[in-house]
Structure formats: structure tokens, C-alpha cells
Design a protein around this motif. Structure first.
Motif, mmCIF file in Angstrom:
data_model
loop_
_atom_site.group_PDB
_atom_site.id
_atom_site.type_symbol
_atom_site.label_atom_id
_atom_site.label_comp_id
_atom_site.label_asym_id
_atom_site.label_seq_id
_atom_site.Cartn_x
_atom_site.Cartn_y
_atom_site.Cartn_z
ATOM 1 N N THR A 239 28.514 38.582 44.085
ATOM 2 C CA THR A 239 29.465 38.005 45.038
ATOM 3 C C THR A 239 30.826 38.658 44.858
ATOM 4 O O THR A 239 31.179 39.098 43.764
ATOM 5 N N ALA A 240 31.564 38.732 45.949
ATOM 6 C CA ALA A 240 32.944 39.229 45.882
ATOM 7 C C ALA A 240 33.930 38.085 45.851
ATOM 8 O O ALA A 240 35.129 38.306 45.751
ATOM 9 N N THR A 241 33.427 36.859 45.939
ATOM 10 C CA THR A 241 34.315 35.714 46.108
ATOM 11 C C THR A 241 34.061 34.689 45.016
ATOM 12 O O THR A 241 33.269 33.766 45.196
ATOM 13 N N PRO A 242 34.691 34.832 43.864
ATOM 14 C CA PRO A 242 34.455 33.930 42.748
ATOM 15 C C PRO A 242 35.022 32.544 42.999
ATOM 16 O O PRO A 242 35.763 32.324 43.953
ATOM 17 N N ASP A 243 34.664 31.623 42.095
ATOM 18 C CA ASP A 243 35.105 30.227 42.155
ATOM 19 C C ASP A 243 34.482 29.516 43.350
ATOM 20 O O ASP A 243 33.821 30.113 44.190
ATOM 21 N N ARG A 244 34.711 28.219 43.420
ATOM 22 C CA ARG A 244 34.175 27.405 44.513
ATOM 23 C C ARG A 244 35.229 27.352 45.614
ATOM 24 O O ARG A 244 35.693 26.301 46.019
ATOM 25 N N LEU A 245 35.617 28.536 46.126
ATOM 26 C CA LEU A 245 36.753 28.587 47.031
ATOM 27 C C LEU A 245 36.498 27.832 48.326
ATOM 28 O O LEU A 245 37.412 27.352 48.964
ATOM 29 N N ASP A 246 35.255 27.758 48.735
ATOM 30 C CA ASP A 246 34.930 26.946 49.902
ATOM 31 C C ASP A 246 34.218 25.681 49.477
ATOM 32 O O ASP A 246 33.504 25.061 50.246
ATOM 33 N N GLY A 247 34.353 25.294 48.229
ATOM 34 C CA GLY A 247 33.681 24.106 47.739
ATOM 35 C C GLY A 247 32.224 24.350 47.437
ATOM 36 O O GLY A 247 31.510 23.428 47.077
ATOM 37 N N ARG A 248 31.763 25.564 47.587
ATOM 38 C CA ARG A 248 30.352 25.828 47.348
ATOM 39 C C ARG A 248 30.157 26.206 45.888
ATOM 40 O O ARG A 248 30.657 27.216 45.423
ATOM 41 N N ASN A 249 29.394 25.412 45.197
ATOM 42 C CA ASN A 249 29.234 25.607 43.760
ATOM 43 C C ASN A 249 28.085 26.568 43.471
ATOM 44 O O ASN A 249 26.976 26.176 43.178
ATOM 45 N N ILE A 250 28.362 27.867 43.587
ATOM 46 C CA ILE A 250 27.304 28.873 43.453
ATOM 47 C C ILE A 250 26.901 29.122 42.005
ATOM 48 O O ILE A 250 25.781 29.545 41.746
ATOM 49 N N TYR A 251 27.802 28.859 41.068
ATOM 50 C CA TYR A 251 27.512 29.232 39.691
ATOM 51 C C TYR A 251 26.366 28.415 39.088
ATOM 52 O O TYR A 251 25.719 28.864 38.152
ATOM 53 N N GLU A 252 26.108 27.239 39.635
ATOM 54 C CA GLU A 252 25.064 26.411 39.052
ATOM 55 C C GLU A 252 23.712 27.103 39.105
ATOM 56 O O GLU A 252 22.865 26.921 38.227
ATOM 57 N N ILE A 253 23.470 27.930 40.140
ATOM 58 C CA ILE A 253 22.169 28.578 40.302
ATOM 59 C C ILE A 253 21.929 29.575 39.177
ATOM 60 O O ILE A 253 20.789 29.860 38.827
ATOM 61 N N CYS A 254 22.986 30.105 38.606
ATOM 62 C CA CYS A 254 22.860 31.035 37.479
ATOM 63 C C CYS A 254 23.297 30.381 36.169
ATOM 64 O O CYS A 254 23.696 31.065 35.222
ATOM 65 N N ASP A 255 23.204 29.062 36.101
ATOM 66 C CA ASP A 255 23.534 28.321 34.876
ATOM 67 C C ASP A 255 24.943 28.633 34.379
ATOM 68 O O ASP A 255 25.199 28.632 33.180
ATOM 69 N N TYR A 256 25.821 28.923 35.301
ATOM 70 C CA TYR A 256 27.207 29.263 34.944
ATOM 71 C C TYR A 256 27.283 30.438 33.972
ATOM 72 O O TYR A 256 28.202 30.539 33.164
ATOM 73 N N ASN A 257 26.322 31.326 34.054
ATOM 74 C CA ASN A 257 26.335 32.531 33.216
ATOM 75 C C ASN A 257 26.965 33.663 34.018
ATOM 76 O O ASN A 257 26.320 34.258 34.881
ATOM 77 N N VAL A 258 28.236 33.924 33.761
ATOM 78 C CA VAL A 258 28.979 34.965 34.475
ATOM 79 C C VAL A 258 29.425 36.001 33.434
ATOM 80 O O VAL A 258 30.547 35.948 32.931
ATOM 81 N N PRO A 259 28.548 36.943 33.099
ATOM 82 C CA PRO A 259 28.892 37.887 32.029
ATOM 83 C C PRO A 259 29.998 38.857 32.402
ATOM 84 O O PRO A 259 30.657 39.411 31.522
ATOM 85 N N TYR A 260 30.206 39.064 33.704
ATOM 86 C CA TYR A 260 31.272 39.995 34.092
ATOM 87 C C TYR A 260 31.908 39.536 35.399
ATOM 88 O O TYR A 260 31.219 39.156 36.343
ATOM 89 N N GLU A 261 33.218 39.582 35.436
ATOM 90 C CA GLU A 261 33.964 39.197 36.627
ATOM 91 C C GLU A 261 35.201 40.055 36.740
ATOM 92 O O GLU A 261 35.922 40.275 35.761
ATOM 93 N N ILE A 262 35.432 40.589 37.933
ATOM 94 C CA ILE A 262 36.672 41.332 38.169
ATOM 95 C C ILE A 262 37.211 40.903 39.525
ATOM 96 O O ILE A 262 36.572 41.082 40.557
ATOM 97 N N SER A 263 38.365 40.274 39.508
ATOM 98 C CA SER A 263 38.954 39.727 40.729
ATOM 99 C C SER A 263 39.592 40.831 41.554
ATOM 100 O O SER A 263 39.744 41.977 41.107
ATOM 101 N N LEU A 264 39.973 40.472 42.767
ATOM 102 C CA LEU A 264 40.659 41.424 43.629
ATOM 103 C C LEU A 264 41.936 41.930 42.956
ATOM 104 O O LEU A 264 42.217 43.130 42.958
#
Length: 830
Positions: free
Chosen positions: A365-390
Motif C-alpha cells: 500500500t502507498a497509504t499507511p495508517d487508517r486514514l480513511d478509517g479502514r483498518n488494513i493492518y489487522e489482515i497482516c497481524d500488524y506486521n509492518v516490517p518496512y514503511e516509508i512515508s511520502l
């Protein structure tokens, strides 16, 4: 001269004096390769390392390690010229066999450039001006000289002993933590931009490209920059037992190629996306990396089922009629990629994710966090090994900087109705179309800042068509792009992109067809011509213009802002800040701007934002408003998980930090206050069940040990009155074997130690900690009972059989689990 002869001569030519330039016989690189092939050990000391230079030396460094050679590298971190990707590349390819260190004295400059090679009976040293970058090793004007310990033992010893002292006494080891810290804080410095430009110019003007396939010319399709860091992170998370991961990276970082590189060693790969254009582009990327034609599509037109790579449309594959053994067995694919992962909360995506059982699942995804209230991280057990914001991607030089202009638009939005969280499209059309004053305003600012290739984002098909018509009438050739286009100024997407690229038109006006999966790097202006309602869409559309392109210094962003709801949110989106976390916006504070970026709001907008901030609803009213918005969205009174999933993130963060107003601490009572309980729920509310649910909602979760114990009491729609040690153990192991949850079992534990814990040790910990504390602090609801490890008190049997009570228990346990994951993620992020 034949290519192989050139390569052979270069590899066998020897000189002690290297002056660089276009004559390859005078370049340092070929001499270093010759020494690397023979050395028993290698010591390198340079001011900085760049990815381009490390890539050239990696193969021979790896060969030297395989021969048993020892390698030590000392480099500098001053001014950040050393690229994190260069360090990650060494770590990924050479592991921890290389002793890699930073010089660590802040008050002394560090500018040595020397390469020392040790052989059985002597040593040699190169000393001069070349750091490790492609230009410095090859065609740059760099002077280097080589001598050995046989011909000048005295001076060799001075240099070598100085290296030993610096390496042993004035350095720090670049371990995983040091590398993460360095990368997180790294901004590409101006001098690094020049060095990178030299490398790129060398690619453009290299005089001799007739080298053979075994040379060290870098292949086009290989990891670069943040991709290298992300690949290391994914390797690490798999080594820690994770089977799912999410990579959140800004548009332009190259997420599709990242997935292709990471999945290269997996036999069968499924790539899922929601647009055909994304699938077609992904197929090209994977083909370039894997050099294979063994791929097919699964969409409305094609149903490939026997290919190594399948690129599937979510709309097709997500149908239950295709998710069965007749098409694919659940374990058919080894690796599953879900692109634009923020869409994965919808039913079609979830069916695909739930059906397949790959060895590894990667969400992009290019859009981290629940910016639209959509909790996407739960599907990956909140395992975010790498993140780079805009912001980080701009700071690291991976994306072009932007010049953002917030332009005051006096359009009055106060009378336009909001339906399901969005302004009514018909009413927006009536407000925009035919509004000559607004057309002139947009045209005036377009001319003021100038553009050769621009994108304009509109509220509707009619609006896009009208904008293309008005701009064309004013001498700016334009086209409108939207689905099922049939207007006078409309073009299909492919034709419009070609026309924009070729200069036949100057502006494309669109609605949402350019949000995802389309790359036009030469776009130099983006115009927002409708209210910013979705942070995800805003960042996606902004990202369309941030890709780097030759001759493009920055992207101009024109945002026409009126008094629409949430107008001020853009202030925080541009700097990666949260409105709830950072408080009020300070227009004078530029400390959070991305590097080389400009953010300029019209003074009337600053006044408007301040007025809107003053009028902002109280938290209680905002929560109520969000509750009913989510209710309208899902079509019924939302559960805890539904409210958690779709609630505005700023409202959620404010709520959970306010104990008095937090509805998740007393959800039955909250719904009671709103008169949102059914008759069946009213019975639970009036029973002892409400007190038990409140206990689970509020029990302390500083550590997570209680979670799997509580989960053990819920059994497929029923509440158990008692659980055995075996049932507790099963729930416990399932929880801690999920993702990287095992890290929370003990401080400092590693995966190998976790895997070595016996069942009896697990049971001992369960009984000693969560079971003990629930007995002590469970308000008498948890009791000891013969034949059970833990039981519920008898009075709860009255409601335990009630499916509404069981549903409430499942909901609150799931919410507490997701809340735990999110808190852990946010803690790791900071």
C-alpha cells in the motif's frame, strides 16, 4: 576488438598508478577486482559508501568470503553521504561475515580512501581519492596509487597501524539497530545528489558499452534504494516466523518490483489487484525480474490456472464460484501479493485472503495508517516490517519535492448535503458546472505557475468533461478521462496518456482513473478541483506527480480550497502529522516540511482554518457523528470491530486517550445511551453478562498474556464455562505463533529460543501469570474448578448459551486483540 578480449585484457592489466577518466586501463575498479580475486583478507577505509559502487564490488567480495577471506570495512556517517541502501546491500548479500563499522568521532573530520589487501607473504595498499561510488571507481577523475609492504615496509606499516587504531578504537559496529537508526534519520544531502548525478551521467555517456555478459555492468532490473532496505526487512520477518507482512511505501518507490524481487525464489505466485492496468504493468515487472514467459491472467477475459505466475482481478477471483479446487487448491500458490492493500477490507479481497494458504502473503500500500478509517493492518497481524512515508521518500531523494499552493476558493459548500460521508455529486455538479468565476480562478493560477503536463482531479465525469472544454476554449489543449467516456473532449486513458506525453495536450482532467496503477513521471502539475474528502485518495493523486523525471525539479500542486468539511486536514497530510497528535496547525512552523518542499496557504485560508478549528465539535459530538456515519455505511448498528474499522482515525485516537468519552470501554452502555440496542441486546444489558463484558473491555493489557486465555473461552459461537490446560495451551500457542506475536512473550527473546519452549513451560507460564491474575483481579468472574484450569462462575451460565452474548464476547475479544496490535505497531513506529 572482440568483447571477451577487452574484458580479459582489463582483468589482467596491472598498473600502480590510476588516474580515472574514460580510459578504462587507468580506472581503479579493474585493479581492485584483480586484488580481490587473490587476497586472503581485505581492509577498506573510505569516507562514504554509495549503492552504485557497492554493487560493482559485491560479487568479488562474496567470492573472497567463500574462499575464507576476512573483510573489514570502516566508513563515515558524517553529513549522511553514505547511503543506507549501500549498507543494507552489504548486509543482505554478505550477511554478518563482513565486519562493518562507522567512524565514531564527531569532532574530527574523516576523509581517508584506502584499500588494503593481505596475501600470504605480503600486503598491498591503494591510497588516493576514490570512495566507493561507481564514478569514483571508474570514469571520475580520481588519483590513486598502489604500493606494497615489500617495496616500502615502513610507510605501509604507518598506514596499516593507523587503520587498525581507527577500526578498533574509534568506531562503532553497524549492527541491525544502528543501521535502522541511521536509515530512519537519513536525508539525502546535496552533495549526494551531485554524486548520484555523476553516476547517472556516466550511464548516459559511457564511451564503451560493448562489454560481455560476464562484466560488472549493472543489470537494469535489480533492487535499488528503499527496495533493498525493504527486502532485508522481509527476510528478517520471515526468519522470525512471520507468514504475512505489509509494506507501506509511498507511490513511486517501486512496490511492484519489490514484490517481484522478494517472490523471485518462490515457484508459484498470485498477484491480486482491482484494476486491469495494474495487473498488466505488474506482469511486465515480474517478467523483467524473473525472465520468464510462464505467466497468465485470471480476469473476465482469461482464466489461466496452470501458470507459475497468475495476475488476478479481485472482481473475478473474489467470486465464490472460483475459490474452489476446480480452479485452485488453497495451497496452490507459494506467495500471494495483494496490491493496493488498503482495499483489502472489502468482502472480495477478504475471501481471497481467507481461501488461499500461501507460504507468505505480502500486502502493498502507498497509504499507511487508517486514514480513511479502514483498518488494513489487522489482515497482516500488524506486521509492518518496512514503511516509508511520502515525506521520508522525498527526504531520501526517491521522489520529487513538491511546491504546494493552497488557493482560496470562495465556493460556498455549506448548503451542499453530505451523503455517507461524501458531498452529494449532483449538488457539486450544480455548484461547479457553469461557474465561470471558478473556471477563471483555476485558469489564472494554472497560467501563473505554468505547466507542460498537468493532471486535474474533478468530482464527476461531467465536471471533468466541462473542465477540459473550458481549458481548451482558453487555448490550453486538454482531454477528459473517465469510465465509459463518450463526451466531446473525452479520450480513453491510453490515448490521453500518449497525447500528454507527446505534447498534443497539456492537461488531463479525470475523476479517479489516475489514482492507482498509472505512471506519468513527466507530470509537473497536479490540480485538486474538488473537496478533499479521502486522505487516501488525496495522497494517491498527489503521488501521481511525484515520480522523478529528467529535468523535473519539483511538482507544482494547486489545491482549490473552500469552506468544505475537513478542509483543514490537508495541513497535516502534507507533513505526515496527525491532527489529533499534534494539536493546532502553526503556519509559521516549517520544521516538518519534507526537504526542498514549499507549502503556501492563502492568508484567507489560514483565517478559514482557524475559524473551523474554533468551531470544531466536542469529542462527544464527533463520536456520535462518526457512529451514525459508520452505521449508514455498514447498513446496521455497528459492532465494536466495525466502528473500530471505519471510524475516522483522528476521532479514534482522541477517543481512546479520553477515558470518560471512550465508547470502546463501555460499548453496550454507549449504544444504550443512543437507543441503539435490540430487544435481545437489552436482555444482555440488564443481566450479569453486561458486567462480565465490561470486565473484558477494561481489564489491563499492559502485557498481552490475558488475550489468548480469554480467546480460549470463545468456541465457534459459544462461550465455554470452563477451559482445560490443553485448551489454554492451544489458544496460547495459536496466538503467539501468529505473525511476530512471539516477541511479546518475553523481553529480549529471539525466534530460536521461542521455538525451543516446551509445552510444559508454556503451561507453567499460563497458570503463573494470566490465570493467576484473572483469578485475583477478575471481580470474581473467574474461579477454580475441579477438572479445569480456569472456569467462569456459575451465574454466567444463564447467559453463556445466549448467541447474542457469545457474539458480544467474540466482538470485544477481537477488538481488544486489534487494539493491542495497533498500539504495538504505533509503539514500534515511534
Amino acid at each position: 576488438m572482440p568483447k571477451t578480449n577487452i574484458t580479459w585484457e582489463l582483468n589482467n592489466y596491472s598498473t600502480d598508478v590510476m588516474t580515472g577518466g574514460s580510459n578504462r586501463y587507468a580506472q581503479l575498479y579493474y585493479q581492485l577486482i584483480g586484488s580481490l580475486k587473490k587476497a586472503d583478507s581485505v581492509d577498506i577505509i573510505v569516507s562514504f559508501l554509495m549503492e552504485s559502487g557497492v554493487k560493482m564490488l559485491l560479487e568479488e567480495l562474496e567470492n573472497a568470503l567463500q574462499r575464507g577471506a576476512k573483510i573489514r570495512i570502516l566508513t563515515g556517517n558524517y553529513l549522511g553521504i553514505t547511503q543506507p541502501s549501500a549498507l543494507y546491500l552489504i548486509r543482505k548479500k554478505l550477511g554478518k561475515q563482513v565486519d562493518l563499522r562507522f567512524y565514531n568521532e564527531k569532532n574530527r573530520s574523516f576523509h581517508p580512501k584506502s584499500y588494503i589487501f593481505h596475501y600470504e607473504d605480503h600486503s598491498e595498499i591503494y591510497i588516493g581519492s576514490s570512495n566507493i561510488s561507481r564514478s569514483a571507481l571508474t570514469s571520475g577523475i580520481e588519483w590513486n596509487y598502489r604500493f606494497n609492504s615489500r617495496t616500502d615496509q615502513k610507510n605501509y606499516d604507518k598506514f596499516f597501524h593507523s587503520f587498525e587504531d581507527l577500526f578498533e578504537n574509534h568506531s562503532i559496529v553497524i549492527d541491525d539497530e544502528e543501521l535502522r537508526k541511521y536509515s530512519k534519520n537519513w536525508h539525502r544531502p546535496a552533495v549526494s545528489k551531485d554524486l548520484q548525478r555523476y553516476d547517472e551521467e556516466q550511464d548516459d555517456h559511457a564511451p564503451d558499452q560493448d562489454v560481455d555478459a560476464n562484466s560488472n555492468i549493472i543489470p537494469l532490473f535489480e533492487p535499488r534504494g528503499a527496495q533493498i532496505e525493504a527486502l532485508c526487512a522481509l527476510d528478517d520477518t520471515r526468519a522470525e516466523g512471520a507468514e504475512r507482512a505489509l509494506v507501506a511505501a509511498a507511490t513511486g518507490v517501486g512496490k511492484t518490483y519489490l514484490a517481484a524481487f522478494d517472490s523471485k525464489d518462490y515457484a508459484r505466485v498470485l498477484f491480486v489487484a482491482h484494476r486491469e492496468e495494474i495487473l498488466e504493468q505488474a506482469a511486465i515487472s515480474f517478467k523483467n525480474v524473473r525472465h520468464s514467459e510462464d505467466y497468465g491472467f485470471f480476469n473476465g477475459k482469461e482464466k489461466s490456472t496452470n501458470k507459475a505466475l497468475i495476475f488476478a482481478s479481485v472482481a473475478t477471483l473474489g467470486c465464490t464460484s472460483y475459490l474452489n479446487e476446480n480452479y485452485f487448491a488453497p495451497d496452490y500458490f507459494d506467495y500471494l501479493v495483494i496490491d493496493e492493500f488498503h482495499h483489502a477490507v472489502n468482502d472480495q479481497y477478504r475471501r481471497i485472503v481467507d481461501y488461499f494458504k500461501p507460504k507468505f502473503l505480502l500486502g502493498l500500500t502507498a497509504t499507511p495508517d487508517r486514514l480513511d478509517g479502514r483498518n488494513i493492518y489487522e489482515i497482516c497481524d500488524y506486521n509492518v516490517p518496512y514503511e516509508i512515508s511520502l515525506k521520508d521518500a522525498i527526504n531520501k531523494g526517491m521522489l520529487a519535492p513538491f511546491h504546494y499552493y493552497g488557493i482560496y476558493d470562495d465556493t460556498d459548500y455549506s448548503g451542499i448535503h453530505i451523503v455517507r460521508g461524501r458531498y452529494d455529486e449532483k449538488e457539486l455538479n450544480e455548484t461547479y458546472i457553469g461557474n465561470v468565476h471558478r473556471y477563471d480562478l483555476i485558469y489564472k493560477y494554472y497560467c501563473k505557475y505554468g505547466s507542460r503536463k498537468a493532471l486535474g482531479f474533478c468530482c464527476s465525469r461531467e465536471h471533468a468533461e466541462e473542465m477540459a472544454k473550458e481549458f481548451s476554449a482558453r487555448g490550453i489543449p486538454s482531454a477528459a478521462v473517465y469510465s465509459n467516456a463518450n463526451g466531446e473532449f473525452s479520450e480513453d486513458r491510453t490515448s490521453a496518456i500518449r497525447m500528454l506525453t507527446n505534447g498534443e495536450i497539456k492537461v488531463i482532467f479525470s475523476v479517479d482513473m489516475f489514482n492507482e496503477g498509472v505512471d506519468i513521471p513527466s507530470v509537473d502539475m497536479v490540480m485538486f478541483l474538488r473537496p478533499t474528502e479521502s486522505p487516501i485518495v488525496f495522497l494517491q493523486q498527489l503521488g501521481r506527480g511525484l515520480r522523478k523525471s529528467k529535468g523535473k525539479e519539483f511538482l507544482n500542486v494547486l489545491d482549490f480550497i473552500g469552506n468544505y468539511e475537513k478542509a483543514g486536514r490537508v495541513r497535516f497530510l502534507l507533513t505526515d502529522n496527525s491532527a489529533s497528535a499534534k494539536g493546532n496547525y502553526d503556519p509559521a512552523d516549517r520544521s516538518n516540511f519534507p526537504d526542498d518542499c514549499l507549502i503556501d496557504f492563502d492568508m484567507k485560508l489560514i483565517d478559514l482554518f482557524q475559524e473551523m478549528d474554533r468551531k470544531q465539535m466536542k469529542l462527544r459530538d464527533r463520536l456520535r457523528s462518526e457512529f451514525y456515519r459508520v452505521k449508514e455505511l455498514v447498513g446496521h448498528t455497528p459492532s465494536r470491530m466495525e466502528l473500530f474499522t471505519y471510524i475516522d482515525d483522528d476521532v479514534y485516537q482522541s477517543a481512546i486517550s479520553n477515558a470518560k468519552e471512550n465508547p470502546f470501554k463501555r460499548y453496550l452502555e454507549y449504544r444504550k445511551q443512543l437507543d441503539e440496542l435490540t430487544d435481545e441486546e437489552e436482555l444482555i444489558y440488564k443481566s450479569i453478562g453486561r458486567e462480565f463484558i465490561s470486565l473484558i473491555e477494561n481489564t489491563n493489557m499492559t502485557k498481552v498474556y490475558k488475550m489468548p486465555v480469554l480467546m480460549a473461552f470463545y468456541d465457534n459461537g459459544k462461550v465455554r464455562m470452563a477451559v482445560t490446560e490443553q485448551q489454554l495451551l492451544t489458544s496460547w500457542k495459536k496466538f503467539f505463533h501468529t505473525g511476530t506475536n512471539w516477541k511479546d512473550l518475553e523481553t529480549g527473546i529471539d525466534y530460536e529460543k521461542f521455538c525451543g519452549i516446551s509445552d510444559s513451560e508454556h503451561i507453567k507460564k499460563i497458570l503463573k501469570m494470566p490465570v493467576h491474575f484473572l483469578l485475583q483481579s477478575g471481580k470474581g468472574f473467574f474461579i477454580q474448578k475441579e477438572g479445569a484450569a480456569l472456569a467462569l462462575r456459575e451465574e454466567l451460565s444463564e447467559v453463556a448459551e445466549n448467541p447474542v452474548f457469545a457474539k458480544e464476547i467474540a466482538d470485544v475479544i477481537q477488538y481488544r486483540a486489534m487494539d493491542y496490535y495497533q498500539r504495538r505497531y504505533r509503539k514500534n513506529e515511534t
